[in-house]
Each structure stands twice: as structure tokens, then as C-alpha cells.
Motif scaffolding. Structure first.
Motif, short mmCIF file in Angstrom:
data_model
loop_
_atom_site.label_atom_id
_atom_site.label_comp_id
_atom_site.label_asym_id
_atom_site.label_seq_id
_atom_site.Cartn_x
_atom_site.Cartn_y
_atom_site.Cartn_z
N LYS A 144 24.52 119.00 37.04
CA LYS A 144 24.78 120.11 37.99
C LYS A 144 26.22 120.22 38.49
CE LYS A 144 24.00 121.45 42.94
NZ LYS A 144 23.34 121.03 44.22
N SER A 145 26.75 118.91 38.73
CA SER A 145 28.39 119.06 38.92
C SER A 145 29.26 119.48 37.97
CB SER A 145 28.65 117.56 39.41
OG SER A 145 29.85 117.49 39.62
N LEU A 146 28.90 119.17 36.64
CA LEU A 146 29.72 119.42 35.66
C LEU A 146 29.51 120.86 35.52
CD1 LEU A 146 29.25 116.52 33.30
CD2 LEU A 146 31.34 117.07 34.52
N SER A 147 28.23 121.55 35.49
CA SER A 147 28.20 122.93 35.13
C SER A 147 28.49 123.84 36.29
CB SER A 147 26.71 123.10 34.90
OG SER A 147 26.07 122.08 34.45
N LEU A 148 28.53 123.40 37.78
CA LEU A 148 28.31 124.43 38.85
C LEU A 148 29.59 124.41 39.72
CD1 LEU A 148 24.53 124.69 39.52
CD2 LEU A 148 25.97 126.28 38.14
N LYS A 149 30.21 123.06 39.60
CA LYS A 149 31.10 122.86 40.65
C LYS A 149 32.66 123.04 40.13
CE LYS A 149 28.32 121.31 43.86
NZ LYS A 149 28.10 121.70 45.28
N ASP A 150 33.48 123.20 41.07
CA ASP A 150 35.07 123.28 40.79
C ASP A 150 35.55 121.76 40.45
OD1 ASP A 150 35.13 122.33 43.30
OD2 ASP A 150 35.79 124.19 44.07
N GLY A 153 34.93 119.46 43.42
CA GLY A 153 33.54 119.08 43.45
C GLY A 153 33.19 118.03 42.57
N ARG A 154 33.68 118.18 41.16
CA ARG A 154 33.48 117.43 39.94
C ARG A 154 34.05 115.96 40.29
NH1 ARG A 154 34.55 121.81 37.01
NH2 ARG A 154 36.37 120.79 35.86
N VAL A 155 35.55 115.94 41.07
CA VAL A 155 35.98 114.57 41.03
C VAL A 155 35.35 114.03 42.24
CG1 VAL A 155 38.36 113.66 41.82
CG2 VAL A 155 38.47 115.60 40.09
N ALA A 156 34.93 114.82 43.19
CA ALA A 156 34.44 114.05 44.27
C ALA A 156 32.87 113.42 43.81
CB ALA A 156 33.94 115.08 45.38
N ASN A 157 32.18 113.99 42.94
CA ASN A 157 30.97 113.63 42.51
C ASN A 157 31.22 112.62 41.84
OD1 ASN A 157 28.16 114.00 41.89
ND2 ASN A 157 28.80 114.11 39.69
N VAL A 158 32.32 112.36 41.04
CA VAL A 158 32.63 111.06 40.18
C VAL A 158 33.02 109.78 41.37
CG1 VAL A 158 34.54 109.85 38.89
CG2 VAL A 158 33.61 112.04 38.37
N PRO A 180 38.28 103.12 38.39
CA PRO A 180 38.68 103.27 36.99
C PRO A 180 39.96 103.89 36.98
CG PRO A 180 36.50 103.71 37.40
CD PRO A 180 37.17 103.56 38.80
N LEU A 181 40.58 103.76 35.83
CA LEU A 181 41.92 104.41 35.56
C LEU A 181 41.58 106.02 35.59
CD1 LEU A 181 42.57 103.06 31.93
CD2 LEU A 181 43.87 102.57 34.23
N GLN A 182 42.67 106.62 36.03
CA GLN A 182 42.49 108.02 36.32
C GLN A 182 41.94 109.01 35.03
OE1 GLN A 182 45.93 109.78 38.37
NE2 GLN A 182 45.33 108.75 40.26
N GLN A 183 42.53 108.37 33.72
CA GLN A 183 42.00 109.18 32.75
C GLN A 183 40.69 108.90 32.71
OE1 GLN A 183 43.78 111.29 30.43
NE2 GLN A 183 41.68 111.63 30.08
N ASP A 184 39.91 107.90 32.65
CA ASP A 184 38.50 107.46 32.84
C ASP A 184 37.71 108.29 33.63
OD1 ASP A 184 38.74 105.48 30.93
OD2 ASP A 184 38.63 103.93 32.24
N GLY A 190 35.14 115.74 33.55
CA GLY A 190 35.48 117.05 32.62
C GLY A 190 36.56 117.76 32.93
N THR A 191 37.83 117.05 33.46
CA THR A 191 38.75 117.52 33.59
C THR A 191 40.17 116.93 33.36
OG1 THR A 191 40.07 118.55 35.68
CG2 THR A 191 38.86 116.59 36.01
N SER A 192 41.34 116.96 33.64
CA SER A 192 42.56 116.40 33.13
C SER A 192 42.69 115.32 34.09
CB SER A 192 43.72 117.33 32.98
OG SER A 192 44.02 117.69 34.37
N ARG A 193 43.79 114.42 33.78
CA ARG A 193 44.08 113.35 34.50
C ARG A 193 45.03 113.60 35.58
NH1 ARG A 193 48.10 110.77 36.01
NH2 ARG A 193 49.57 111.64 34.51
N GLU A 194 45.81 114.62 35.36
CA GLU A 194 46.57 115.41 36.63
C GLU A 194 45.62 115.94 37.56
OE1 GLU A 194 46.96 115.90 33.26
OE2 GLU A 194 48.80 114.89 33.00
N THR A 195 44.54 116.74 37.10
CA THR A 195 43.88 117.23 38.29
C THR A 195 43.22 116.07 38.94
OG1 THR A 195 43.51 119.22 36.79
CG2 THR A 195 41.58 118.72 38.48
N VAL A 196 42.76 115.01 38.32
CA VAL A 196 42.10 114.03 39.17
C VAL A 196 43.05 113.40 40.23
CG1 VAL A 196 41.36 111.59 39.25
CG2 VAL A 196 40.57 113.16 37.49
N SER A 197 44.67 113.22 39.90
CA SER A 197 45.44 112.82 40.80
C SER A 197 45.43 113.81 41.72
CB SER A 197 46.60 112.62 39.89
OG SER A 197 47.83 112.31 40.83
N ARG A 198 45.89 115.12 41.56
CA ARG A 198 45.79 115.96 42.63
C ARG A 198 44.63 115.98 43.43
NH1 ARG A 198 45.14 121.46 41.80
NH2 ARG A 198 44.89 121.05 39.42
#
Ligand code: CMP
Length: 229
Positions: A144-150, A153-158, A180-184, A190-198
Motif C-alpha cells: 500500500k505504502s509503495l503504491s499509494l503514498k508520496d 509516507g513511504r519514508v515514514a512507513n520504513v 540502517p544506512l540511508q541508501q538501505d 523506493g526512493t533516493s538517498r537524498e529524498t530519505v535525508s530530506r
């Protein structure tokens, strides 16, 4: 000392929780204990396998990899949890690789012995189904998170998945000691390391999380969940 007074590490394994102590000691004798170092591969995706593992101490990650060697973490397991049941039950190859995240001691039990145990103790089979159902619910949440969230939402789910897997819950807060590492995390979301950091910095600004070195604290688990899931 009578058998019933002996300690068995299997007492701390939820799927065996309903069994008598002397029964657990018998099960202990069916399997072997194995030690792994951080980074050791316990199970390799696509190999045939016929054993189930229970974690006595330590932590493992369940990962799938692609042709380029990129990997995505599906789950992290700690003491009392089990893995390797899928290929044992359906006879197919291992569905994922399992890698030790720290010094880890495992209890390994062969297919035949485990199936016999399920026949003899249906309550273990029922607990096992309960745990597999929980894993399916988590995987559904992930889909659900990977298909429907921005991205938020996806980073929060992780972050919430990691909290469930390895977090320490106390008074509404959750501490994740080794993020875990931001790349992990990026691969999991399903996003980039930069987006996780942001996104992590956005959650910090919003007061949802606190980051000290490698330790992330969710200030209000329920509130964070409600806002992003
Ligand atoms: P098996 O396929 O035998 O070997 C890899 C193991 O990883 C698998 O059994 C399960 O125990 C575990 N596993 C695979 N996928 C998941 C998942 N999505 N969540 C949790 N555990 C998993």
C-alpha cells in the motif's frame, strides 16, 4: 535437576510458548546451535533449503537482491524469531537471503523434524500461522505504502517498520538504536538517498523524530503513524 526445571532458550520463542518445558528440551535436542559473525550469510536466495532457523541471540536481515547486487531489506529479526519456514513448507528455493547483522547464534532444525513437531503439537502450527499472517499484513502495508503514498509516507512507513522490527518502545516513544544506512532505507522506500535525508529532516522539523548519531527516536509513535499512514 529434573527436566522440567532446566532452562531452555526455546522458552523465549513465541511459536513454542504453549509447550511444556520438558517438551522444549526434547526439541532442543532435535536441532543444532550455530554461530555467525556480523556479515555472514545464513541463507542464500535461490538455493534449496530444508531447515528452519530460530534466533537465540543477535539480529539478521532478510534481503532480496537484483542482478546488479542492489539489495532491499524486507525485514529485520531478533531473538525469539524464526525464518526459513517458506522453503521448508513449499519445497521451493529460498525466497530471500538472510544475513547476520551482528554476532548471532541460531538454532537450526531440519524439515523432517520440524514437520513432525507440527504434527505432534498443532498449537505450534497455529502460532506459526499467526506469525505468518502478521508478516503478510506487514507486506500488505508495504505494498500500500509503495503504491499509494508520496515520498514522505513511504519514508515514514520504513521508519515505522524499523520501529516494529528493532525499536524499543517506552511510554509512547520508540528508540531505533542503529538506523540502517540511508541508501538501505531509500531502497526500502523506493526512493533516493537524498529524498530519505530530506524527509528525515522534515520529520525532525515537525517534531516527529529526533536523530542523535545513528539513533532515531520517534517522539509519538501513534501520532506519527496517524499522520503518515
Ligand atoms: P525461506 O524462503 O525458506 O528463506 C528466506 C526466508 O526469509 C523465508 O523463508 C522467510 O522466513 C523470510 N522471509 C521472506 N520474505 C519475508 C518477508 N517479506 N517478511 C519477513 N520474512 C520474510
Amino acid at each position: 535437576m529434573s527436566m522440567a526445571e532446566e532452562y531452555s532458550f526455546l522458552q523465549n520463542v513465541p511459536i513454542f510458548a504453549d509447550l511444556e518445558k520438558d517438551e522444549l528440551i526434547k526439541i532442543e535436542k532435535l536441532g543444532v546451535r550455530k554461530k555467525y559473525k556480523r556479515g555472514n550469510i545464513v541463507v542464500l536466495e535461490q538455493e534449496m533449503g530444508a531447515a528452519l532457523f530460530v534466533i537465540i541471540t543477535g539480529k539478521v536481515k532478510i534481503v532480496r537482491t537484483d542482478e546488479d547486487g542492489r539489495e532491499v531489506i524486507l525485514s529485520i529479526f531478533g531473538p525469539g524469531e524464526f525464518f526459513g519456514e517458506m522453503s521448508l513448507l513449499d519445497g521451493l528455493a529460498r525466497s530471500a537471503s538472510v544475513v547476520a547483522l551482528s554476532k548471532t547464534e541460531l538454532f537450526m532444525i531440519h524439515r523432517r523434524d520440524f514437520l513432525k513437531l507440527l504434527h505432534e503439537h498443532p498449537q505450534v502450527a497455529i502460532s506459526l500461522l499467526g506469525e505468518l499472517t502478521l508478516r503478510l499484513r506487514k507486506a500488505d502495508g508495504q505494498i500500500k505504502s509503495l503504491s499509494l503514498k508520496d515520498a514522505a509516507g513511504r519514508v515514514a512507513n520504513v521508519i515505522l517498520m524499523l520501529a516494529d522490527d528493532v525499536g524499543v518502545f517506552r511510554k509512547g516513544k520508540v528508540e531505533i538504536d542503529e538506523l540502517p544506512l540511508q541508501q538501505d532505507m531509500a531502497n526500502m522506500a523506493g526512493t533516493s538517498r537524498e529524498t530519505v535525508s530530506r524527509m528525515i529532516h522534515q520529520f525532525i522539523r515537525e517534531g516527529h523524530v529526533l536523530l542523535e548519531g545513528n539513533k532515531l527516536t520517534i517522539n509519538d509513535y501513534e501520532g506519527f503513524r496517524k499522520q503518515y499512514l
